[in-house]
Scaffold this motif. Structure first.
Motif, mmCIF file in Angstrom:
data_model
loop_
_atom_site.group_PDB
_atom_site.id
_atom_site.type_symbol
_atom_site.label_atom_id
_atom_site.label_comp_id
_atom_site.label_asym_id
_atom_site.label_seq_id
_atom_site.Cartn_x
_atom_site.Cartn_y
_atom_site.Cartn_z
ATOM 1 N N CYS A 137 49.368 47.053 38.394
ATOM 2 C CA CYS A 137 50.477 46.690 37.501
ATOM 3 C C CYS A 137 51.239 47.935 37.045
ATOM 4 C CB CYS A 137 49.968 45.925 36.280
ATOM 5 S SG CYS A 137 49.351 44.278 36.619
ATOM 6 N N ASP A 171 49.362 40.524 30.603
ATOM 7 C CA ASP A 171 48.759 39.262 31.027
ATOM 8 C C ASP A 171 47.237 39.376 31.051
ATOM 9 O OD1 ASP A 171 51.170 37.949 31.371
ATOM 10 O OD2 ASP A 171 51.378 38.602 33.459
ATOM 11 N N GLY A 174 52.764 44.179 33.840
ATOM 12 C CA GLY A 174 51.982 42.950 33.800
ATOM 13 C C GLY A 174 50.616 43.122 33.156
#
Length: 147
Positions: free
Chosen positions: A78, A59, A56
């Protein structure tokens, strides 16, 4: 039990070549290193067979960093989540991040671009032998530009 690990990217031409007929091999730690590098570079949803595969961190790519410590904590969360889920050959991972701004100036167009350079250091235990292993990766995030 001895396992075979293949070097990435896999060279299908060498396997099909009558003279060579084999794929290039690597060690277990090299295989883990290659896999984590691929895992870090994959955005969740990109992998066609497992939509959750990846990290992630992408993001956070263009995110404005208000608190560097909070950003690093989220980044490590993450990474930790993805590595613990998809790389079972290592355990007890500890992470260290070094973050710096890299400025690139184009003299002709008079553009300045700023990117975040993230050095990722991972210390872990290799489950097959119980030995320590150290892994290192560098990422460049957020190509911000200023005219």
């Amino acid at each position: 039990m001895n396992k075979c690990y293949y070097k990435l990217p896999f060279d299908f031409a060498s396997v099909l070549d009558e003279n060579r007929g084999y794929a290039e091999m690597c060690t277990e730690i090299e295989s883990i290193d290659q896999h984590i590098e691929m895992l870090i570079g994959t955005y969740p949803g990109e992998h066609c067979y497992d939509k959750n595969y990846g990290t992630g961190i992408w993001d956070m790519d263009f995110e404005r960093i208000v608190s560097l410590d909070a950003w690093k904590t989220r980044f490590v969360e993450c990474l930790s989540e993805a590595i613990s889920k998809y790389e079972q050959r290592i355990s007890n991972c500890s992470f260290r991040l070094d973050v710096e701004d890299v400025i690139k100036e184009n003299v002709l167009s008079k553009n300045v671009s700023i990117r975040k350079k993230v050095d990722i250091y991972i210390d872990a235990i290799l489950n097959s032998s119980g030995s320590k292993c150290n892994l290192y990766y560098t990422l460049f995030l957020g190509p911000l530009s200023k005219d």
